[in-house]
Write a protein that holds these residues in place. Structure first.
Motif, mmCIF file in Angstrom:
data_model
loop_
_atom_site.group_PDB
_atom_site.id
_atom_site.type_symbol
_atom_site.label_atom_id
_atom_site.label_comp_id
_atom_site.label_asym_id
_atom_site.label_seq_id
_atom_site.Cartn_x
_atom_site.Cartn_y
_atom_site.Cartn_z
ATOM 1 N N ASP A 88 -17.088 -16.710 44.623
ATOM 2 C CA ASP A 88 -15.728 -15.834 43.907
ATOM 3 C C ASP A 88 -15.335 -14.369 45.118
ATOM 4 O O ASP A 88 -14.269 -14.557 45.359
ATOM 5 C CB ASP A 88 -16.635 -14.549 42.825
ATOM 6 C CG ASP A 88 -16.617 -16.003 41.850
ATOM 7 O OD1 ASP A 88 -15.298 -17.391 41.538
ATOM 8 O OD2 ASP A 88 -17.165 -15.334 40.566
ATOM 9 N N GLN A 89 -16.800 -14.457 45.519
ATOM 10 C CA GLN A 89 -16.398 -13.512 46.653
ATOM 11 C C GLN A 89 -15.217 -14.017 48.084
ATOM 12 O O GLN A 89 -14.639 -13.451 48.518
ATOM 13 C CB GLN A 89 -17.882 -12.297 47.623
ATOM 14 C CG GLN A 89 -17.796 -11.525 46.352
ATOM 15 C CD GLN A 89 -19.077 -11.484 46.965
ATOM 16 O OE1 GLN A 89 -20.347 -11.673 47.337
ATOM 17 N NE2 GLN A 89 -19.623 -9.393 46.629
ATOM 18 N N MET A 90 -15.824 -14.643 48.269
ATOM 19 C CA MET A 90 -15.147 -16.115 49.772
ATOM 20 C C MET A 90 -13.846 -16.048 48.820
ATOM 21 O O MET A 90 -12.921 -16.344 50.026
ATOM 22 C CB MET A 90 -15.841 -17.364 48.974
ATOM 23 C CG MET A 90 -17.261 -17.178 50.607
ATOM 24 S SD MET A 90 -16.800 -17.059 52.243
ATOM 25 C CE MET A 90 -16.163 -18.037 52.860
ATOM 26 N N ASN A 91 -13.447 -16.525 48.142
ATOM 27 C CA ASN A 91 -12.258 -16.861 47.464
ATOM 28 C C ASN A 91 -11.236 -15.324 47.189
ATOM 29 O O ASN A 91 -9.922 -15.549 47.649
ATOM 30 C CB ASN A 91 -12.136 -17.241 45.656
ATOM 31 C CG ASN A 91 -13.211 -18.531 45.918
ATOM 32 O OD1 ASN A 91 -13.246 -19.193 46.801
ATOM 33 N ND2 ASN A 91 -13.778 -18.772 44.440
ATOM 34 N N GLU A 92 -11.714 -14.140 47.046
ATOM 35 C CA GLU A 92 -11.458 -13.468 46.864
ATOM 36 C C GLU A 92 -10.891 -12.770 48.115
ATOM 37 O O GLU A 92 -9.907 -11.795 48.937
ATOM 38 C CB GLU A 92 -11.963 -12.047 46.174
ATOM 39 C CG GLU A 92 -11.721 -11.787 44.673
ATOM 40 C CD GLU A 92 -10.393 -12.162 43.803
ATOM 41 O OE1 GLU A 92 -9.706 -11.501 44.570
ATOM 42 O OE2 GLU A 92 -10.747 -12.539 42.931
ATOM 43 N N LEU A 93 -11.831 -13.067 49.014
ATOM 44 C CA LEU A 93 -11.597 -12.676 50.580
ATOM 45 C C LEU A 93 -10.584 -13.316 51.396
ATOM 46 O O LEU A 93 -9.397 -12.978 51.967
ATOM 47 C CB LEU A 93 -12.753 -12.269 51.097
ATOM 48 C CG LEU A 93 -13.102 -11.821 52.721
ATOM 49 C CD1 LEU A 93 -12.091 -10.514 53.068
ATOM 50 C CD2 LEU A 93 -14.043 -11.748 53.257
#
Length: 468
Positions: free
Chosen positions: A295-300
């Motif tokens: 999820d963090q990779m996607n948001e970044l």
């Protein structure tokens, strides 16, 4: 110089052993120090485990390799570590780092045997071997604690007595500025960072306990800092520790094209950067140990894309995949780089305008040495959050807003932070401040003076008392 004087000069040279913690963010400053000491004629023994020494031998110059002795200590088998011989933090998920610390502690016997059978004059060690100072004292060897952390991070942690109290205190105490700081400061952890910090501690010997015992037992403390940047914290540390605290400078390294010769892929990356306008490209790199969730990779990725700016994003092989279609949508504007990346050369390229960083002290020093403005995206380990607060407080970087409890962030918080720092009028002060820092962080002559003073103290240990 006649033979007698020559022999007398050689006899004055020291045998210095260095023993870093098992992390590449620690190995490299210790190697920098080894290089400087060896250039001045001192004998160097660089002590670690076999796999780490092999990896270091691959990245250091043949000249340095010839001047220092690599001393391998057999890596012990420890329940909890995978059987594939992972010997550094970069090879392990954070929850297994405590087992690596237990393995490190089992190096006590072979290290003692080496020291007993050598003529080492000075031992320069890291924060982790709490058991080492008494051994050095028993063997008549002077020990130095070399901190690769900023002086502000050390000041936040407090005196040895404060550190030992932290072992018993609730984790929430780490989220407030400590009472012993006599100057204004915003340096403190966020709640999510504290949890990540604690995940990497050994229950039997916390990092607070390790640091306290190393400080208590050493002859003096050397720290990777300088008074031009952290005068208040350096002054406070001497009072907290009641012993000399010697700044060794920021250890900036000069950028040389030859440093990139080991990987031909740098040529294609450089050609890509050559096609971009000056100060227009955002460089993104989160270090060897920070790993984001999917999820963090996607948001970044979504935030980087939404910023609309050109970028180079260095992605590690163990990272989660970037959202489907991302590379196609940013083709031409952005470059996702999965090969080895020569960070110094990338940051030095005139097209680079800013750096989205995990806030590792070495990366910060490289970037500010070149005047690159920082978008602060600290990882939840070590002192990364403390470094982010320090830089944001000094207005030389802007931290991406995140939820204090779980570290979550949004696409908009990423894109808005990037644009503000890189191109918008509101970021002009931060850009100017970051550029001004190059006069300190990039001043090799100034920083080398501090390193030379440190060497003089080793050569004439009566100067330790005079440094108080």
């Amino acid at each position: 110089m006649d033979e007698m004087k020559k022999k007398e000069h050689e006899d004055q040279k020291l045998h210095i052993a260095l023993f870093p913690w098992l992390a590449f963010g620690h190995f490299l400053p210790f190697l920098y120090l080894s290089n400087h000491l060896s250039q001045l004629g001192h004998r160097i023994s660089f002590i670690s485990t076999p796999k780490n020494l092999r990896r270091l031998s691959e990245i250091i110059s043949p000249d340095l390799s010839a001047r220092i002795a690599m001393v391998p200590l057999p890596f012990p088998s420890v329940n909890g570590l995978p059987p594939d011989s992972a010997e550094s933090t970069s090879e392990l998920p954070s929850h297994l780092v405590p087992y690596l610390k237990r393995a490190y502690d089992q190096l006590q016997l072979p290290l003692t045997e080496f020291l007993q059978n050598s003529d080492v004059n000075w031992l320069i060690n890291d924060f982790a071997p709490h058991w080492l100072p008494p051994i050095a004292t028993r063997l008549g060897i002077n020990s130095v604690f070399f901190s690769i952390f900023s002086a502000s991070s050390l000041a936040f942690m407090g005196s040895p007595e404060d550190l030992l109290r932290r072992c018993q205190q609730p984790v929430e105490d780490l989220t407030v500025v400590p009472r012993w700081l006599p100057f204004p400061s915003k340096v403190a952890f966020r709640q999510y960072e504290v949890m990540g910090f604690h995940d990497q501690m050994d229950q039997d010997a916390s990092d607070f306990f390790r640091l306290a015992k190393v400080i208590e037992g050493c002859r003096f403390v050397a720290t990777r800092s300088c008074p031009e940047f952290e005068a208040d914290s350096l002054s406070l540390l001497q009072k907290l520790y009641q012993k000399p605290v010697i700044p060794v400078g920021l250890m900036p390294s000069e950028v040389k094209d030859s440093d990139s010769d080991r990987d031909d892929s740098w040529d294609s990356l450089r050609q890509w950067l050559n096609g971009k306008t000056q100060n227009s490209v955002l460089y993104i790199a989160l270090g060897t140990e920070v790993t984001l969730s999917q999820d963090q990779m996607n948001e970044l990725a979504s935030g980087i894309e939404k910023s609309g700016l050109p970028f180079v994003w260095v992605v590690k092989t163990r990272d989660h995949p970037i959202i489907t279609g991302f590379e196609d949508r940013v083709s031409g504007r952005g470059l996702v780089w999965t090969n080895w990346a020569p960070q110094k050369q990338i940051l030095a390229h005139p097209s680079i305008g800013g750096f989205l960083t995990h806030c590792g002290w070495s990366s910060v020093i490289e970037a500010l040495g070149l005047g690159r403005v920082l978008i602060l995206f600290p990882g939840a380990s070590s002192d990364l959050g403390l470094v982010a607060r320090l830089l944001a407080d000094k207005r030389i970087g802007l931290e991406v807003p995140r939820d204090d409890r779980d570290g979550s962030f949004t696409t908009n918080s990423v894109s808005e932070s990037i644009r503000r720092v890189m191109v918008e009028v509101e970021g002009e002060e931060i850009r100017k401040n970051a550029w001004a820092m190059s006069k300190i962080f990039g001043n090799v002559e100034l920083q080398t003076k501090y390193l030379d003073k440190f060497v003089q103290i080793l050569e004439n240990d009566s100067m330790v008392i005079e440094s108080v």
